[in-house]
Design a protein around this motif. Structure first.
Motif, short mmCIF file in Angstrom:
data_model
loop_
_atom_site.label_atom_id
_atom_site.label_comp_id
_atom_site.label_asym_id
_atom_site.label_seq_id
_atom_site.Cartn_x
_atom_site.Cartn_y
_atom_site.Cartn_z
N LYS A 68 -15.34 -0.47 0.57
CA LYS A 68 -14.99 -1.85 0.25
C LYS A 68 -13.52 -2.19 0.49
O LYS A 68 -13.09 -3.32 0.24
N ALA A 69 -12.74 -1.23 0.99
CA ALA A 69 -11.33 -1.52 1.29
C ALA A 69 -11.20 -2.10 2.70
O ALA A 69 -12.02 -1.82 3.58
N ASP A 70 -10.18 -2.92 2.92
CA ASP A 70 -9.91 -3.40 4.27
C ASP A 70 -8.89 -2.46 4.92
O ASP A 70 -8.40 -1.50 4.31
N HIS A 71 -8.56 -2.74 6.16
CA HIS A 71 -7.68 -1.85 6.91
C HIS A 71 -6.30 -1.72 6.26
O HIS A 71 -5.70 -0.64 6.28
N MET A 72 -5.80 -2.79 5.69
CA MET A 72 -4.45 -2.80 5.13
C MET A 72 -4.39 -2.33 3.68
O MET A 72 -3.32 -2.30 3.09
N LEU A 73 -5.55 -1.98 3.11
CA LEU A 73 -5.62 -1.65 1.67
C LEU A 73 -4.96 -2.77 0.87
O LEU A 73 -4.12 -2.53 0.00
N SER A 74 -5.37 -3.99 1.17
CA SER A 74 -4.74 -5.16 0.58
C SER A 74 -4.93 -5.24 -0.93
O SER A 74 -4.05 -5.72 -1.65
N GLN A 126 -4.87 -4.00 -4.59
CA GLN A 126 -4.05 -3.00 -5.28
C GLN A 126 -4.89 -1.81 -5.73
O GLN A 126 -4.44 -0.65 -5.62
N GLU A 127 -6.10 -2.06 -6.20
CA GLU A 127 -6.92 -0.96 -6.69
C GLU A 127 -7.25 0.05 -5.60
O GLU A 127 -7.44 1.24 -5.88
N ASN A 137 0.83 -1.21 0.00
CA ASN A 137 0.00 0.00 0.00
C ASN A 137 0.86 1.26 0.00
O ASN A 137 0.56 2.24 -0.69
N ALA A 138 1.97 1.26 0.75
CA ALA A 138 2.87 2.41 0.75
C ALA A 138 3.53 2.60 -0.61
O ALA A 138 3.67 3.72 -1.10
N THR A 139 3.91 1.49 -1.23
CA THR A 139 4.54 1.56 -2.55
C THR A 139 3.59 2.13 -3.58
O THR A 139 3.95 3.01 -4.37
N ASN A 140 2.34 1.64 -3.60
CA ASN A 140 1.38 2.09 -4.60
C ASN A 140 1.00 3.55 -4.42
O ASN A 140 0.86 4.30 -5.40
#
Length: 395
Positions: A221-227, A229-230, A46-49
């Motif tokens: 619809k995102a989870d806590h970790m933004l798992s 990629q979108e 998530n940090a990279t994206n």
């Protein structure tokens, strides 16, 4: 995108490792600090994206491993919360001393809380962004669990991290509400209604603590970790757009021309910007030619133009004939070869080899005809024909 691996001293003199994500367009217009969640590292997706999306907006982002995390031991037992805030201040000093003081600070999960706290000691920061951040100590307590040895651990995602009582006690000494009320910096709060680790009520609390200008984005619809990629890519795009409102981002002069294309090369080695119509392209030289390899070289663009013209011409011809040409791949290579009787002063000629792959239900006659048609593509004819280039200085 391009990046630079960096090292800098932490607040206790220890070495911290980080990655500075840089835009391909040369000099960044602004710098950001990214505080990842305390069970993540600088290499977390998530940090990279997010960093990549900001780089697309000409914003450089430094993400690094906190003391005791990432490339170091995953144990917060020797740290307190202030340690991580101090690490952010050390990272900010590194940027200021070597590049430019950060104007943006971003934090995910508990890193968001740390970012808010650090911002009060960073006068250069004009904008804060939190992602799924806890609003206070009570929210952090919800993350705590007891293992079999009766020691505290924080579990975010699937990763448990051991923390000592000093870490928790230190966390209680920081009042997010007071800091936001006194800070008065622009803040963007991002949170998912479906977050099962830090509830969206925390976003409501943070929003109520902060003064305007403040904004909220629901990461539905995102989870806590933004798992997914979108989700992290979307977060980065939203951030880049939001930041334009609150930062005086230096804009690079727009390339304009009344001709077919305009090309600009500045002092950043061979980094070159190309505009043709509504399209922008970056050209460069490879590193062994003293470039930065941020885009194709001029000869790469030349042979690519031939390849593109060839495949388009074949599809156009096959379409008119109603042949079953499903796909075309054109492999092209440019070389300079010595020829004994060459009229060139160097004794060399330019040679382009072109290998064509044809996919579809085609008989031998059709395939043979398509190879013949390849030699009739307009760029092929231009390259083999007589070309006159008129050059003048534009005043």
């Amino acid at each position: 995108m391009r990046y630079q691996e960096v090292e800098f001293p932490g607040h206790q003199g220890q070495t911290l490792t980080g990655i500075l994500e840089l835009p391909v367009t040369g000099k960044p217009v602004s710098y950001a600090l990214f505080a990842h969640c305390f069970t993540c590292s600088k290499n977390f997706n998530n940090a990279t994206n997010v960093s990549l999306q900001l780089a697309s907006a000409n914003i450089a982002t430094l993400r690094f491993d906190f003391t005791g995390l990432g490339e170091n031991l995953k144990n917060l037992g020797t740290n307190n919360f202030s340690t991580n805030v101090d690490d952010l201040l050390s990272a900010a000093k590194f940027l200021q001393d070597n590049f430019k003081a950060p104007e943006i600070i971003i934090g995910h999960s508990l890193g968001g809380t740390a970012a808010i706290l650090a911002s009060q000691n960073l006068p250069s920061v004009k904008a804060m962004i939190t992602i799924a951040a806890p609003a206070d100590m009570h929210s952090v307590s919800d993350l705590l669990s007891k293992d079999s040895n009766k020691s505290n651990s924080i579990t975010v995602g699937d990763t448990p991290f051991i923390v000592n009582q000093g870490f928790l006690e230190d966390l209680k000494n920081h009042n997010t509400q007071t800091i936001l009320e006194e800070n008065r910096k622009a803040i963007l709060i991002m949170h998912s209604p479906q977050d099962k680790i830090v509830s969206i009520d925390n976003a409501s609390d943070l929003y109520s603590y902060a003064f305007h200008p403040k904004s909220f984005i629901s990461m539905d619809k995102a989870d806590h970790m933004l798992s997914r990629q979108e989700d992290s890519l979307y977060a980065g795009k939203v951030m880049a757009s939001w930041l334009e409102k609150y930062l005086e981002l230096e804009k690079r002069p727009t390339l304009e021309t009344e001709k077919q294309a305009v090309v600009r090369t500045g002092t950043e080695k061979y980094y070159t910007e190309i505009r043709t119509g509504n399209h922008y392209i970056i050209a460069d030289e490879p590193e062994h030619m003293h470039g930065q390899d941020l885009g194709p070289s001029p000869y790469d663009l030349l042979v690519s133009a031939l390849g593109a013209c060839t495949s388009m011409t074949l599809q156009m011809y096959a379409g008119r004939k109603e042949w079953d040409l499903q796909d075309v791949k054109v492999h092209v290579q440019h070389t300079k070869e010595h020829v004994q009787d060459s009229q060139s002063p160097t004794g060399k000629i330019d040679r382009i080899t072109r290998d064509i792959e044809l996919f579809g239900e085609l008989d031998e006659a059709q395939r043979k005809r398509l190879i013949e048609i390849a030699n009739r593509c307009p760029v092929h004819r231009t390259l083999e024909g007589q070309v006159v280039i008129d050059t003048t200085e534009k005043i």
